[in-house]
Enzyme design. Structure first.
Site, PDB file in Angstrom:
ATOM      1  N   GLY A  18     -28.082 -26.407  26.051  1.00 40.10           N
ATOM      2  CA  GLY A  18     -27.090 -27.343  26.550  1.00 40.10           C
ATOM      3  C   GLY A  18     -27.214 -27.675  28.026  1.00 40.10           C
ATOM      4  O   GLY A  18     -28.314 -27.856  28.559  1.00 40.10           O
ATOM      5  N   ASP A  38     -28.446 -15.568  30.125  1.00 42.48           N
ATOM      6  CA  ASP A  38     -27.725 -15.936  28.907  1.00 42.48           C
ATOM      7  C   ASP A  38     -27.751 -14.727  27.978  1.00 42.48           C
ATOM      8  O   ASP A  38     -28.560 -13.799  28.168  1.00 42.48           O
ATOM      9  CB  ASP A  38     -28.393 -17.141  28.226  1.00 42.48           C
ATOM     10  CG  ASP A  38     -27.435 -17.941  27.349  1.00 42.48           C
ATOM     11  OD1 ASP A  38     -26.923 -17.372  26.350  1.00 42.48           O
ATOM     12  OD2 ASP A  38     -27.192 -19.118  27.648  1.00 42.48           O
ATOM     13  N   VAL A  61     -21.936 -12.680  30.649  1.00 38.60           N
ATOM     14  CA  VAL A  61     -21.095 -12.944  31.812  1.00 38.60           C
ATOM     15  C   VAL A  61     -19.720 -12.308  31.706  1.00 38.60           C
ATOM     16  O   VAL A  61     -18.979 -12.272  32.699  1.00 38.60           O
ATOM     17  CB  VAL A  61     -20.940 -14.468  32.077  1.00 38.60           C
ATOM     18  CG1 VAL A  61     -22.288 -15.095  32.391  1.00 38.60           C
ATOM     19  CG2 VAL A  61     -20.239 -15.170  30.920  1.00 38.60           C
ATOM     20  N   TYR A 153      -8.520 -23.295  26.362  1.00 36.21           N
ATOM     21  CA  TYR A 153      -9.698 -23.809  27.065  1.00 36.21           C
ATOM     22  C   TYR A 153      -9.290 -24.538  28.337  1.00 36.21           C
ATOM     23  O   TYR A 153      -9.826 -24.274  29.425  1.00 36.21           O
ATOM     24  CB  TYR A 153     -10.464 -24.750  26.130  1.00 36.21           C
ATOM     25  CG  TYR A 153     -11.628 -25.457  26.763  1.00 36.21           C
ATOM     26  CD1 TYR A 153     -12.866 -24.834  26.878  1.00 36.21           C
ATOM     27  CD2 TYR A 153     -11.511 -26.768  27.242  1.00 36.21           C
ATOM     28  CE1 TYR A 153     -13.949 -25.495  27.448  1.00 36.21           C
ATOM     29  CE2 TYR A 153     -12.580 -27.430  27.807  1.00 36.21           C
ATOM     30  CZ  TYR A 153     -13.799 -26.784  27.908  1.00 36.21           C
ATOM     31  OH  TYR A 153     -14.872 -27.446  28.482  1.00 36.21           O
ATOM     32  N   THR A 188     -23.834 -31.878  23.718  1.00 29.72           N
ATOM     33  CA  THR A 188     -24.367 -30.531  23.532  1.00 29.72           C
ATOM     34  C   THR A 188     -23.847 -29.990  22.204  1.00 29.72           C
ATOM     35  O   THR A 188     -22.848 -30.476  21.669  1.00 29.72           O
ATOM     36  CB  THR A 188     -23.916 -29.587  24.657  1.00 29.72           C
ATOM     37  OG1 THR A 188     -22.481 -29.455  24.604  1.00 29.72           O
ATOM     38  CG2 THR A 188     -24.327 -30.118  26.022  1.00 29.72           C
ATOM     39  N   PRO A 189     -24.490 -28.945  21.670  1.00 27.41           N
ATOM     40  CA  PRO A 189     -23.994 -28.370  20.417  1.00 27.41           C
ATOM     41  C   PRO A 189     -22.538 -27.922  20.499  1.00 27.41           C
ATOM     42  O   PRO A 189     -21.772 -28.108  19.543  1.00 27.41           O
ATOM     43  CB  PRO A 189     -24.938 -27.179  20.181  1.00 27.41           C
ATOM     44  CG  PRO A 189     -26.206 -27.585  20.859  1.00 27.41           C
ATOM     45  CD  PRO A 189     -25.780 -28.355  22.081  1.00 27.41           C
ATOM     46  N   MET A 190     -22.120 -27.344  21.633  1.00 28.46           N
ATOM     47  CA  MET A 190     -20.747 -26.873  21.751  1.00 28.46           C
ATOM     48  C   MET A 190     -19.757 -28.037  21.698  1.00 28.46           C
ATOM     49  O   MET A 190     -18.777 -28.006  20.952  1.00 28.46           O
ATOM     50  CB  MET A 190     -20.547 -26.095  23.055  1.00 28.46           C
ATOM     51  CG  MET A 190     -19.143 -25.502  23.196  1.00 28.46           C
ATOM     52  SD  MET A 190     -18.895 -24.577  24.738  1.00 28.46           S
ATOM     53  CE  MET A 190     -18.585 -25.916  25.885  1.00 28.46           C
TER      54      MET A 190
END
Length: 249
Positions: A18, A38, A61, A153, A188-190
């Site tokens: 992404g 990552d 993270v 979120y 992006t995939p997300m």
């Protein structure tokens, strides 16, 4: 190769795919050495084959020790740190606020809020040792505006903007800058999981959502490059919108 960032060393979290992967590639194209972090080791391995100037390291993270180890490894391998790009993020499950479970809330806080906070904490001493530098934290249009069914979120993305402003005012005397990059809908995939297939196939629907349509990861990445370059040396504490006009009205 464009030498805009020649001699600079940068860390990118969430770099296996992404926007993170696109940003790592863009930084290298502009002359930087990059440490990519990552939890997706397969994605990191693929990224590492693209350039000798990309090093990779597994990093969760949500674990402060992992982020500190990522910064230490970067200094050891490249001799310093000039830019920290906290890109790792998580949308999580969508739905009404009252249906957000404790487990869902904790997960999104751990990745989005704590991940950025730990990234800033670990990077600042290294940036001080290098005589200054830049931090770019990935916020969102939802750092400033709300949408239905993504309350947790949005709350974390709002917090990221405040972390960024805090770093900007606390560490300006060390020539450390911090800006919050706020993308809109990116392919992006997300983010694709947030939209249905019908929307993703309908250009007019995308323009109705945000006037210039959906954004590519590469388009976000080039703004990130600008924010770590000397061209933005007087920018700090800003919410930098890359939202194709979403927040313009």
């Amino acid at each position: 190769m464009n030498a805009r960032l020649e001699g600079k060393v940068a860390i990118v979290t969430g770099a296996a795919s992404g926007q993170g992967a696109a940003t790592a590639r863009a930084l290298v194209r502009h002359g930087a050495h990059v440490m990519a972090g990552d939890i997706d080791e397969q994605g990191l391995a693929a990224l590492s084959t693209e350039s000798p100037n990309i090093a990779v390291m597994r990093c969760d993270v949500t674990r402060r020790a992992d982020v500190e180890a990522l910064v230490a490894a970067t200094e050891e391998q490249f001799g310093g740190l000039h830019a920290m790009l906290n890109c790792a993020g998580y949308l999580g499950a969508t739905g009404p606020l009252i249906e957000t479970t404790e487990q869902m809330l904790n997960r999104i806080i751990d990745i989005n809020f704590k991940g950025v906070f730990y990234g800033c904490q670990a990077a600042i001493p290294a940036l001080q040792r290098s005589g200054g530098g830049a931090i770019v934290n990935w916020g969102s249009v939802n750092s400033l505006v709300a949408e239905p069914e993504i309350a947790a979120y949005s709350a974390t993305k709002g917090a990221i903007l405040m972390i960024t402003k805090s770093v900007a005012v606390e560490y300006a005397n060390y020539d450390i800058r911090a800006n919050c990059l706020c993308p809109g809908g990116v392919t992006t995939p997300m983010v694709a999981g947030f939209f249905n297939d019908e929307f993703l196939a309908d250009e007019q629907a995308q323009r109705d959502y945000q006037p210039l349509g959906l954004i590519s990861p590469d388009e976000v990445a080039e703004v990130a490059v600008f924010l770590v370059s000397d061209e933005s040396r007087k920018m700090t504490g800003s919410a930098v919108m890359v939202d194709a006009g979403y927040t313009a009205s």
